[in-house]
Design a protein around this motif. Structure first.
Motif, PDB file in Angstrom:
ATOM      1  N   ARG A  57     -12.749   5.261 -13.670  1.00 20.08           N
ATOM      2  CA  ARG A  57     -11.685   6.169 -14.080  1.00 20.08           C
ATOM      3  C   ARG A  57     -11.397   7.156 -12.933  1.00 20.08           C
ATOM      4  NH1 ARG A  57     -12.424   2.843 -17.525  1.00 20.08           N
ATOM      5  NH2 ARG A  57     -12.382   3.087 -19.800  1.00 20.08           N
ATOM      6  N   PRO A  58     -10.273   7.885 -12.940  1.00 16.56           N
ATOM      7  CA  PRO A  58      -9.338   8.047 -14.056  1.00 16.56           C
ATOM      8  C   PRO A  58      -8.314   6.921 -14.113  1.00 16.56           C
ATOM      9  CG  PRO A  58      -8.698   9.491 -12.258  1.00 16.56           C
ATOM     10  CD  PRO A  58      -9.991   8.839 -11.835  1.00 16.56           C
ATOM     11  N   ALA A  59      -7.871   6.612 -15.320  1.00 19.10           N
ATOM     12  CA  ALA A  59      -6.943   5.509 -15.531  1.00 19.10           C
ATOM     13  C   ALA A  59      -5.609   5.737 -14.831  1.00 19.10           C
ATOM     14  CB  ALA A  59      -6.721   5.298 -17.031  1.00 19.10           C
ATOM     15  N   ASP A  60      -5.169   7.000 -14.787  1.00 20.90           N
ATOM     16  CA  ASP A  60      -3.859   7.280 -14.199  1.00 20.90           C
ATOM     17  C   ASP A  60      -3.833   7.085 -12.694  1.00 20.90           C
ATOM     18  OD1 ASP A  60      -2.966   7.869 -16.717  1.00 20.90           O
ATOM     19  OD2 ASP A  60      -3.062  10.051 -16.470  1.00 20.90           O
ATOM     20  N   ARG A  61      -4.981   6.928 -12.064  1.00 21.84           N
ATOM     21  CA  ARG A  61      -5.036   6.682 -10.616  1.00 21.84           C
ATOM     22  C   ARG A  61      -5.395   5.224 -10.336  1.00 21.84           C
ATOM     23  NH1 ARG A  61      -2.957  10.928 -11.122  1.00 21.84           N
ATOM     24  NH2 ARG A  61      -1.301   9.378 -10.943  1.00 21.84           N
ATOM     25  N   ILE A  62      -5.116   4.347 -11.296  1.00 22.71           N
ATOM     26  CA  ILE A  62      -5.275   2.901 -11.144  1.00 22.71           C
ATOM     27  C   ILE A  62      -3.897   2.268 -11.309  1.00 22.71           C
ATOM     28  CG2 ILE A  62      -6.371   0.804 -12.044  1.00 22.71           C
ATOM     29  CD1 ILE A  62      -8.541   2.617 -13.276  1.00 22.71           C
ATOM     30  N   LEU A  89       0.817  -1.211   0.000  1.00 26.01           N
ATOM     31  CA  LEU A  89       0.000   0.000   0.000  1.00 26.01           C
ATOM     32  C   LEU A  89       0.853   1.265   0.000  1.00 26.01           C
ATOM     33  CD1 LEU A  89      -2.878  -1.008   2.442  1.00 26.01           C
ATOM     34  CD2 LEU A  89      -3.006  -0.747  -0.043  1.00 26.01           C
ATOM     35  N   ASP A  90       2.007   1.223   0.645  1.00 22.01           N
ATOM     36  CA  ASP A  90       2.879   2.395   0.634  1.00 22.01           C
ATOM     37  C   ASP A  90       3.309   2.730  -0.792  1.00 22.01           C
ATOM     38  OD1 ASP A  90       2.702   2.580   3.382  1.00 22.01           O
ATOM     39  OD2 ASP A  90       4.674   1.693   3.770  1.00 22.01           O
ATOM     40  N   HIS A  91       3.579   1.713  -1.590  1.00 19.39           N
ATOM     41  CA  HIS A  91       3.931   1.952  -2.996  1.00 19.39           C
ATOM     42  C   HIS A  91       2.699   2.334  -3.811  1.00 19.39           C
ATOM     43  CE1 HIS A  91       7.718  -0.022  -1.881  1.00 19.39           C
ATOM     44  NE2 HIS A  91       8.218   0.475  -2.996  1.00 19.39           N
ATOM     45  N   VAL A  92       1.585   1.662  -3.564  1.00 18.62           N
ATOM     46  CA  VAL A  92       0.360   1.962  -4.306  1.00 18.62           C
ATOM     47  C   VAL A  92      -0.036   3.427  -4.131  1.00 18.62           C
ATOM     48  CG1 VAL A  92      -2.136   1.519  -4.367  1.00 18.62           C
ATOM     49  CG2 VAL A  92      -0.518  -0.392  -4.322  1.00 18.62           C
ATOM     50  N   GLU A  93       0.148   3.949  -2.943  1.00 17.92           N
ATOM     51  CA  GLU A  93      -0.232   5.340  -2.663  1.00 17.92           C
ATOM     52  C   GLU A  93       0.501   6.324  -3.568  1.00 17.92           C
ATOM     53  OE1 GLU A  93      -0.417   8.220   1.283  1.00 17.92           O
ATOM     54  OE2 GLU A  93      -0.664   6.044   1.516  1.00 17.92           O
ATOM     55  N   CYS A  94       1.671   5.924  -4.076  1.00 16.60           N
ATOM     56  CA  CYS A  94       2.425   6.778  -5.000  1.00 16.60           C
ATOM     57  C   CYS A  94       1.710   6.944  -6.334  1.00 16.60           C
ATOM     58  CB  CYS A  94       3.809   6.199  -5.248  1.00 16.60           C
ATOM     59  SG  CYS A  94       4.818   6.009  -3.770  1.00 16.60           S
ATOM     60  N   PHE A  95       0.762   6.052  -6.627  1.00 13.23           N
ATOM     61  CA  PHE A  95       0.035   6.082  -7.886  1.00 13.23           C
ATOM     62  C   PHE A  95      -1.429   6.506  -7.718  1.00 13.23           C
ATOM     63  CE2 PHE A  95       3.215   2.669  -7.917  1.00 13.23           C
ATOM     64  CZ  PHE A  95       4.047   3.109  -8.930  1.00 13.23           C
ATOM     65  N   THR A  96      -2.030   6.157  -6.594  1.00  4.89           N
ATOM     66  CA  THR A  96      -3.465   6.391  -6.408  1.00  4.89           C
ATOM     67  C   THR A  96      -3.786   7.559  -5.491  1.00  4.89           C
ATOM     68  OG1 THR A  96      -3.606   4.929  -4.484  1.00  4.89           O
ATOM     69  CG2 THR A  96      -3.897   3.912  -6.660  1.00  4.89           C
ATOM     70  N   GLY A  97      -2.865   7.912  -4.610  1.00  7.03           N
ATOM     71  CA  GLY A  97      -3.180   8.842  -3.544  1.00  7.03           C
ATOM     72  C   GLY A  97      -3.541   8.089  -2.270  1.00  7.03           C
TER      73      GLY A  97
END
Length: 319
Positions: free
Chosen positions: A167-172, A123-131
């Motif tokens: 969407r948005p795709a960039d936050r997936i 999740l720490d890494h995922v947060e870099c992409f999703t918030g």
């Protein structure tokens, strides 16, 4: 060969890195967060994927494997999990257990497997992409079986966004973890670097002579595009963008190739109407499967059911 191609991609990134930084690049696909270095962020921006070595412990992955085997043997209830069969084995009454099932899908409510989605290091890494507000949207434990000679163990080139009505795709982002050593021989991931900067393409079943597994849709016209194989060690995790074109080869070994994955999105995401788009075919297929199971739900509602909050809060719920 695979290592050489990956090094070439890395070299391309490093050569252009100073220019990007001196030009004050505006990051589009990653968010400000100290977990990723600037070099890692730029690599993902350029290529659409990023491998983090040994992110998940062997002990945890072994527990996930044991849970999968228990599901295969029906020692534990399936609940909402869909246990999928390889097309080459589905009508074979002589195989059972692990050899019969190539995927456990939608384990979001399984008390053991869902712990993968909650791992702090993931999740720490995922947060870099999703918030900071994160939902687990799509969960799979993939058990690529030894190929029977029909080549059905391969997965066609595809984009995961094809399956998602949000969407948005960039936050997936997908977190895909190797549960054992994965090589070109047992069917490692194949990625097409940079294709995440493109658009969502039409997906259909490929014209494979001996058939293709259910819902293994693919794109056409990319067979000659530069590809990179991603051999991985147990516990390595690749994060990749939902528009990145990727697939996997067939398993030419006598063993199984296991990986566990979760697609995450920002909890702020919005569902979209896919009528009249290239996603209509997958929506109808998913709705028909749900109907046969006694659930008459629309595509978007099925995805609402399949998702679960992992971190932060759901903005749609009043504080």
């Amino acid at each position: 060969m695979a290592d050489a191609r990956l090094k070439a991609v890395l070299g391309h990134m490093n050569n252009g890195y100073q220019g990007h930084m001196n030009g004050h690049t505006r990051f589009q696909y990653t968010l400000d967060n100290p977990v990723l270095s600037l070099e890692q962020r730029q690599f993902y921006e350029d290529n659409g994927f990023l491998v983090i070595p040994r992110l998940v412990s062997s002990q945890f992955l072994d527990a996930c494997k044991e849970r999968f085997l228990a599901l295969c043997d029906r020692r534990v209830p399936w609940g909402g999990i869909t246990m999928m069969k390889d097309i080459s084995l589905a009508k074979n009454n002589t195989v059972s257990g692990e050899r019969l099932y190539n995927k456990a899908q939608d384990f979001v409510y399984d008390e053991v497997l869902f712990q993968f989605c909650l791992l702090p290091q993931i999740l720490d890494h995922v947060e870099c992409f999703t918030g900071p507000n994160i939902r687990a949207m799509h969960t799979m434990l993939i058990n690529k079986p030894p190929d029977t000679g029909s080549q059905t163990s391969r997965h066609p080139l595809h984009q995961d966004l094809h399956y998602f009505p949000f969407r948005p795709a960039d936050r997936i982002v997908c977190a895909w973890t190797a549960m054992e050593r994965i090589t070109p021989d047992n069917g490692c991931l194949i990625v097409l670097p940079g294709t995440h900067k493109g658009v969502l393409h039409q997906h259909d079943y490929p014209d494979w002579e001996k058939g293709v597994n259910k819902m293994y849709h693919g794109v056409r016209g990319y067979d000659n595009h530069p590809m990179v194989e991603l051999p991985m060690e147990k516990g390595d995790t690749v994060f990749f963008h939902p528009i990145l074109i990727h697939g996997s080869g067939m398993n030419r070994t006598n063993g199984f190739r296991k990986a566990i994955s979760c697609h995450y999105s920002s909890a702020d995401m919005q569902y979209i109407d896919i009528r009249g788009t290239s996603q209509e075919n997958i929506a109808k297929e998913v709705e028909e499967i749900a109907k046969r199971r006694g659930m008459e739900l629309e595509f978007q509602d099925i995805w609402r059911f399949r998702s679960r909050l992992c971190r932060g809060r759901d903005p749609s719920i009043p504080a």
